[in-house]
Scaffold this motif. Structure first.
Motif, PDB file in Angstrom:
ATOM      1  N   GLU A  23       0.829  -1.201   0.000  1.00 56.12           N
ATOM      2  CA  GLU A  23       0.000   0.000   0.000  1.00 56.12           C
ATOM      3  C   GLU A  23       0.863   1.250   0.000  1.00 56.12           C
ATOM      4  O   GLU A  23       0.572   2.224  -0.699  1.00 56.12           O
ATOM      5  N   GLY A  24       1.950   1.230   0.768  1.00 51.58           N
ATOM      6  CA  GLY A  24       2.851   2.381   0.791  1.00 51.58           C
ATOM      7  C   GLY A  24       3.505   2.616  -0.549  1.00 51.58           C
ATOM      8  O   GLY A  24       3.672   3.759  -0.994  1.00 51.58           O
ATOM      9  N   SER A  25       3.867   1.522  -1.253  1.00 51.09           N
ATOM     10  CA  SER A  25       4.484   1.651  -2.573  1.00 51.09           C
ATOM     11  C   SER A  25       3.519   2.277  -3.567  1.00 51.09           C
ATOM     12  O   SER A  25       3.889   3.176  -4.337  1.00 51.09           O
ATOM     13  N   SER A  26       2.265   1.811  -3.574  1.00 46.44           N
ATOM     14  CA  SER A  26       1.312   2.354  -4.541  1.00 46.44           C
ATOM     15  C   SER A  26       0.979   3.808  -4.230  1.00 46.44           C
ATOM     16  O   SER A  26       0.812   4.624  -5.138  1.00 46.44           O
ATOM     17  N   LEU A  27       0.921   4.164  -2.950  1.00 45.54           N
ATOM     18  CA  LEU A  27       0.612   5.548  -2.597  1.00 45.54           C
ATOM     19  C   LEU A  27       1.757   6.487  -2.933  1.00 45.54           C
ATOM     20  O   LEU A  27       1.535   7.601  -3.404  1.00 45.54           O
ATOM     21  N   LEU A  28       3.014   6.051  -2.708  1.00 47.55           N
ATOM     22  CA  LEU A  28       4.152   6.898  -3.076  1.00 47.55           C
ATOM     23  C   LEU A  28       4.259   7.030  -4.593  1.00 47.55           C
ATOM     24  O   LEU A  28       4.592   8.093  -5.110  1.00 47.55           O
ATOM     25  N   THR A  29       3.989   5.957  -5.312  1.00 44.37           N
ATOM     26  CA  THR A  29       4.016   6.021  -6.768  1.00 44.37           C
ATOM     27  C   THR A  29       2.950   6.967  -7.284  1.00 44.37           C
ATOM     28  O   THR A  29       3.105   7.574  -8.356  1.00 44.37           O
ATOM     29  N   LEU A  30       1.885   7.122  -6.532  1.00 45.34           N
ATOM     30  CA  LEU A  30       0.787   8.003  -6.919  1.00 45.34           C
ATOM     31  C   LEU A  30       1.227   9.463  -7.004  1.00 45.34           C
ATOM     32  O   LEU A  30       0.756  10.209  -7.875  1.00 45.34           O
ATOM     33  N   ILE A  31       2.147   9.892  -6.134  1.00 47.54           N
ATOM     34  CA  ILE A  31       2.499  11.311  -6.037  1.00 47.54           C
ATOM     35  C   ILE A  31       3.032  11.873  -7.356  1.00 47.54           C
ATOM     36  O   ILE A  31       2.589  12.946  -7.799  1.00 47.54           O
ATOM     37  N   PRO A  32       3.990  11.205  -8.036  1.00 44.96           N
ATOM     38  CA  PRO A  32       4.435  11.752  -9.330  1.00 44.96           C
ATOM     39  C   PRO A  32       3.319  11.868 -10.354  1.00 44.96           C
ATOM     40  O   PRO A  32       3.288  12.834 -11.138  1.00 44.96           O
ATOM     41  N   TYR A  33       2.390  10.922 -10.366  1.00 49.71           N
ATOM     42  CA  TYR A  33       1.302  10.986 -11.332  1.00 49.71           C
ATOM     43  C   TYR A  33       0.315  12.100 -10.993  1.00 49.71           C
ATOM     44  O   TYR A  33      -0.305  12.685 -11.886  1.00 49.71           O
ATOM     45  N   ILE A  34       0.168  12.403  -9.703  1.00 52.24           N
ATOM     46  CA  ILE A  34      -0.655  13.559  -9.319  1.00 52.24           C
ATOM     47  C   ILE A  34      -0.022  14.843  -9.844  1.00 52.24           C
ATOM     48  O   ILE A  34      -0.706  15.740 -10.351  1.00 52.24           O
ATOM     49  N   SER A  35       1.304  14.936  -9.740  1.00 46.65           N
ATOM     50  CA  SER A  35       1.985  16.140 -10.230  1.00 46.65           C
ATOM     51  C   SER A  35       1.832  16.264 -11.739  1.00 46.65           C
ATOM     52  O   SER A  35       1.650  17.374 -12.275  1.00 46.65           O
ATOM     53  N   MET A  36       1.878  15.142 -12.447  1.00 48.77           N
ATOM     54  CA  MET A  36       1.691  15.163 -13.896  1.00 48.77           C
ATOM     55  C   MET A  36       0.257  15.569 -14.246  1.00 48.77           C
ATOM     56  O   MET A  36       0.027  16.378 -15.160  1.00 48.77           O
ATOM     57  N   SER A  85       9.934  15.447 -12.491  1.00 49.58           N
ATOM     58  CA  SER A  85      10.131  14.784 -13.773  1.00 49.58           C
ATOM     59  C   SER A  85       8.804  14.520 -14.478  1.00 49.58           C
ATOM     60  O   SER A  85       8.633  14.816 -15.667  1.00 49.58           O
ATOM     61  N   PHE A  86       7.853  13.960 -13.749  1.00 47.41           N
ATOM     62  CA  PHE A  86       6.551  13.640 -14.349  1.00 47.41           C
ATOM     63  C   PHE A  86       5.789  14.911 -14.732  1.00 47.41           C
ATOM     64  O   PHE A  86       5.126  14.939 -15.777  1.00 47.41           O
ATOM     65  N   ALA A  87       5.867  15.937 -13.907  1.00 43.52           N
ATOM     66  CA  ALA A  87       5.174  17.190 -14.221  1.00 43.52           C
ATOM     67  C   ALA A  87       5.709  17.792 -15.515  1.00 43.52           C
ATOM     68  O   ALA A  87       4.936  18.226 -16.388  1.00 43.52           O
ATOM     69  N   LEU A  88       7.022  17.811 -15.674  1.00 45.57           N
ATOM     70  CA  LEU A  88       7.610  18.349 -16.902  1.00 45.57           C
ATOM     71  C   LEU A  88       7.305  17.440 -18.098  1.00 45.57           C
ATOM     72  O   LEU A  88       7.137  17.912 -19.226  1.00 45.57           O
ATOM     73  N   GLY A  89       7.223  16.146 -17.856  1.00 44.57           N
ATOM     74  CA  GLY A  89       6.890  15.214 -18.929  1.00 44.57           C
ATOM     75  C   GLY A  89       5.514  15.454 -19.522  1.00 44.57           C
ATOM     76  O   GLY A  89       5.245  15.082 -20.673  1.00 44.57           O
ATOM     77  N   ALA A  90       4.615  16.084 -18.752  1.00 44.18           N
ATOM     78  CA  ALA A  90       3.272  16.363 -19.258  1.00 44.18           C
ATOM     79  C   ALA A  90       3.296  17.274 -20.473  1.00 44.18           C
ATOM     80  O   ALA A  90       2.337  17.292 -21.266  1.00 44.18           O
ATOM     81  N   TRP A  91       4.371  18.027 -20.665  1.00 49.61           N
ATOM     82  CA  TRP A  91       4.440  18.936 -21.806  1.00 49.61           C
ATOM     83  C   TRP A  91       4.535  18.208 -23.135  1.00 49.61           C
ATOM     84  O   TRP A  91       4.329  18.812 -24.194  1.00 49.61           O
TER      85      TRP A  91
END
Length: 451
Positions: free
Chosen positions: A273-286, A359-365
């Motif tokens: 659960e901790g892994s999936s929640l931490l992985t979630l943060i970059p995708y939220i930024s994107m 990284s993910f936020a900038l990748g959204a461009w």
């Protein structure tokens, strides 16, 4: 310009235009399909953790299961572009969502049959999802005028990131409460529900306000019997710029999508659960960055920037920034494939999550870069072009995702297996796209000059 009824908006005097234009209802429904699309990708990246423990998989087995999806995904890219060009993308998208939902439904029983059966079910999911990008691009090219293109593309393709975030948010708690099969059953049923609603929207009907109003009408499609000029595509330098950029961009996107939960679990010592929640943060930024990308890109075009300049700027941001972040993540990650949370230096996990988020936020461009570029080169053949480039873009899902597992077993280094190869691909994509990309209509399109 007046419509058939004499109304400049294409509606009769006694007919009230819809509050949400038809083209944007179609775009919204396609965005929902893309949310479900990535939910059905990311469910395996989280479920693979308890599945590996229950079924005794190695790191190579994890990579094989995660990459099986892309064997199917790569196989349907070009056929999807060709069929969408011939019959329209709306029906192709419906077939894709139905197929990937059935494949997702098959995953739990297939996993108990064996590794190969599970891989076969994931290939089916990939076959269905491979139909989605080209078909959606075809629908947008037919429905959405150029002045709204970046917003429509970022809305639809940006929903992939939202789907990743929602999937990662849901998967951990669902697995803890009901077991790993639950994520496959729930997501499959959501996809089948979408299939029931999509035809009711009549997505193949044109938006009368666009067709009859003052906005430039989108392309209707090739002449009956016309052949898709594949050979001319492959002799076009701007097409190769898109192909290479798509491959390089997706190397990072797909390897991180497949491996980040395992990276957080193995390298940073977190729970499922901790892994999936931490992985979630970059995708939220994107996902948070995506709403700004389309309007900013469209605004720059309205201010007089050439479309080519806007595409190169957007894609350059999506390559250069993430490449630097990947190098920093590789440097910060301690040597060795596995660690406990207690063995890590204070602040390492937070720093890595912050770098991944940037990284993910900038990748959204990229949504205003290469993902718009197909429609710039040829609105008529946009779906076929995306099918071609996304075939190259699917290869990292096979080569990249599998290689991470193989390299991790041999080097015990997350930098050498995950982060540094991603940075190398991103820098290669930056050079090629900046050098060769263009938004000028190509000769086989019969278009005009650079917009």
């Amino acid at each position: 310009m007046q419509g058939p009824s004499g109304d400049s908006n294409g509606f009769r005097p006694d007919e009230k235009p819809p509050r949400i234009p038809h083209r944007w209802r179609v775009v919204g429904m396609m965005a929902l399909a893309f949310v479900l699309c990535n939910m059905d990708k990311v469910n395996m990246s989280v479920a693979v953790i308890p599945m590996a423990k229950e079924l005794g998989w190695s790191a190579t087995d994890r990579g094989l299961v995660s990459s099986a999806f892309f064997w199917g995904y790569s196989a349907t890219q070009i056929p999807a572009g060709w069929v969408s060009t011939k019959i329209g993308g709306a029906r192709v998208l419906l077939a894709g969502v139905a197929l990937w939902s059935v494949g997702t439904l098959m995953a739990p029983p297939a996993a108990h049959v064996g590794l190969l059966a599970l891989c076969a079910s994931r290939v089916i999911v990939g076959l269905g999802e491979g139909l989605a990008p080209s078909s959606a691009t075809n629908v947008m090219a037919r429905q959405v005028p150029e002045g709204e293109r970046a917003r429509a593309v970022t809305t639809v393709f940006g929903s992939l990131d939202l789907g990743s975030a929602i999937g990662l948010l849901i998967c951990g708690p669902l697995i803890n409460a009901f077991g790993w099969p639950s994520v496959f059953y729930l997501f499959a049923l959501l996809g089948l529900a979408w299939c029931a609603v999509w035809p009711l929207l009549r997505p193949e009907d044109p938006d009368r306000a666009v067709r009859s109003g003052t906005s430039p009408a989108p392309a209707a499609g090739p002449k009956p019997g016309a052949k898709v000029p594949w050979g001319l595509f492959l002799r076009s330098a701007p097409v190769w710029a898109i192909i290479v950029a798509h491959f390089c961009y997706n190397w990072g996107y797909y390897t991180l999508l497949a491996w980040l939960p395992s990276y957080f679990e193995l390298s940073l010592g977190l729970t499922v659960e901790g892994s999936s929640l931490l992985t979630l943060i970059p995708y939220i930024s994107m996902t948070a960055m995506t709403p700004f990308v389309g309007p900013v890109a469209d605004a720059l075009v309205k201010r007089g920037w050439s479309v080519t300049r806007v595409r190169k700027l957007a894609q350059g941001v999506a390559f250069a920034g993430p490449a630097l972040c990947m190098v920093a993540c590789g440097t910060l990650t301690p040597a060795g494939a596995s660690h406990t949370a207690e063995s890590l230096a204070p602040g390492v996990t937070a720093a890595i999550v912050a770098l991944l988020s940037v990284s993910f936020a900038l990748g959204a461009w990229a949504r205003a870069g290469l993902y718009c570029n197909h429609q710039d080169l040829s609105p008529v053949y946009a779906g076929a072009l995306l099918g071609l480039s996304n075939t190259a873009g699917a290869l990292p899902g096979i080569l990249g995702v599998t290689s991470v597992g193989l390299l991790l077993e041999r080097t015990s280094s997350w930098g050498a297996s995950l982060f540094y190869p991603t940075a190398t691909c991103q820098l290669l994509g930056l050079v090629v796209y900046t050098t060769l990309a263009s938004s000028q209509r190509q000769g086989w399109c019969g278009g005009a000059d650079d917009a």
